[in-house]
Design a protein around this motif. Sequence first.
Motif, short mmCIF file in Angstrom:
data_model
loop_
_atom_site.label_atom_id
_atom_site.label_comp_id
_atom_site.label_asym_id
_atom_site.label_seq_id
_atom_site.Cartn_x
_atom_site.Cartn_y
_atom_site.Cartn_z
N UNK A 54 0.79 -1.20 0.14
CA UNK A 54 0.21 0.06 0.12
C UNK A 54 0.86 1.29 0.03
N UNK A 55 2.00 1.37 0.79
CA UNK A 55 2.78 2.53 1.00
C UNK A 55 3.50 2.59 -0.24
N UNK A 56 3.66 1.63 -1.14
CA UNK A 56 4.52 1.79 -2.27
C UNK A 56 3.62 2.56 -3.31
N UNK A 57 2.37 2.32 -3.19
CA UNK A 57 1.66 3.00 -4.15
C UNK A 57 1.20 4.40 -3.64
N UNK A 58 0.83 4.54 -2.22
CA UNK A 58 0.09 5.70 -1.73
C UNK A 58 1.23 6.00 -0.51
N UNK A 59 2.19 6.92 -0.66
CA UNK A 59 3.16 6.87 0.43
C UNK A 59 2.76 7.41 1.75
N UNK A 60 1.39 7.86 1.85
CA UNK A 60 1.01 8.21 3.30
C UNK A 60 0.05 7.07 3.83
N UNK A 61 0.06 6.06 3.07
CA UNK A 61 -0.92 5.03 3.51
C UNK A 61 -2.59 5.49 3.31
N UNK A 62 -2.71 6.36 2.45
CA UNK A 62 -4.19 6.88 2.20
C UNK A 62 -4.67 6.11 1.16
N UNK A 63 -5.90 6.61 0.91
CA UNK A 63 -6.54 6.36 -0.40
C UNK A 63 -7.34 7.54 -0.60
N UNK A 64 -7.50 7.76 -2.02
CA UNK A 64 -7.70 6.81 -3.16
C UNK A 64 -6.33 6.66 -3.82
N UNK A 65 -5.95 5.56 -4.50
CA UNK A 65 -4.97 5.82 -5.79
C UNK A 65 -5.73 5.12 -6.82
N UNK A 66 -5.30 5.50 -8.27
CA UNK A 66 -5.81 4.95 -9.45
C UNK A 66 -4.77 4.02 -10.07
N UNK A 67 -5.25 2.99 -10.71
CA UNK A 67 -4.34 2.35 -11.53
C UNK A 67 -4.96 2.23 -13.10
N UNK A 68 -4.19 2.73 -13.95
CA UNK A 68 -4.53 2.91 -15.17
C UNK A 68 -3.56 2.33 -16.18
N UNK A 69 -3.77 1.06 -16.71
CA UNK A 69 -2.91 0.32 -17.60
C UNK A 69 -1.20 0.47 -17.51
N UNK A 70 -0.85 0.26 -15.97
CA UNK A 70 0.55 0.24 -15.62
C UNK A 70 1.13 1.43 -14.97
N UNK A 71 -0.02 2.54 -15.28
CA UNK A 71 0.33 3.82 -14.40
C UNK A 71 -0.37 3.76 -13.02
N UNK A 72 0.26 3.88 -11.89
CA UNK A 72 -0.30 4.26 -10.52
C UNK A 72 -0.18 5.73 -10.12
#
Length: 220
Positions: A54-72
């Motif tokens: 989770x932290x690798x994709x949202x460094x504050x451990x929050x939401x949301x985040x978006x994934x779009x064809x390989x882009x996060x």
Amino acid sequence: MPKPLIIWTYDWVPGGKGSPRGHVRDIRLRWACEEAGIAYEVRTVPFDERGPEHFARQPFGQVPFLEDDGIVIFESGAALLHLAGKSDVLMPRDRQGAAETLQWIVAALNSIEMVTVPWWFIGLSTSGDNPLEGWMAMRLEHLEKVLATREWLAAGRFTAADILMADVLRIPKVRGFGTFPALGAYVERACARPAFRKAKDDQMAHFAAADTCRAEVPMK
Ligand SMILES: N[C@@H](CCC(=O)N[C@@H](CS)C(=O)NCC(=O)O)C(=O)O
């Protein structure tokens, strides 16, 4: 066939009084996708135990985040702009309309939400007068003047800027917009849109289903 994009949110958030349900910021991305007809899936990260993935994709451990064809991409504002790049329903393509949309997106985050969130937090922890009330009232008063003269913020039509601003204004809405009728009408108008209603209903159902799953986990 392009893959549907993925909106990441929590698997669960607390319900009951003061619950964030209906306000978790994935609603901004759901709403935008619904407005623009962008196909999406919703996936979850644990609310209780936020792990390294989770932290690798949202460094504050929050939401949301978006994934779009390989882009996060994290930060709801950045993710909304990413979506706006996919559809002119969300942001006009002419230079003036795009600039207006962009400026109001940043204003929603940096001039209004920067006041509403601390105002809300302080309000939760104080029983007396909120020391940020004056600051909040000043920002709302200025925005009231803008919205007294137009239906939507940018480009003469509904854009992603309205998704963000209306969602941000749902926080002060709880105190009432008594002296700011244009703001009250604006939030009502935005939240009456079928795309918002669908996004909100889906978010509420998502967290309600999570309650059921928790209740079904056998007690040790
Ligand atoms: N600036 C961030 C704020 C994200 C945010 O505050 N998310 C909330 C849910 S709406 C959250 O994850 N709260 C839990 C926490 O901060 O630990 C954004 O707009 O994406």
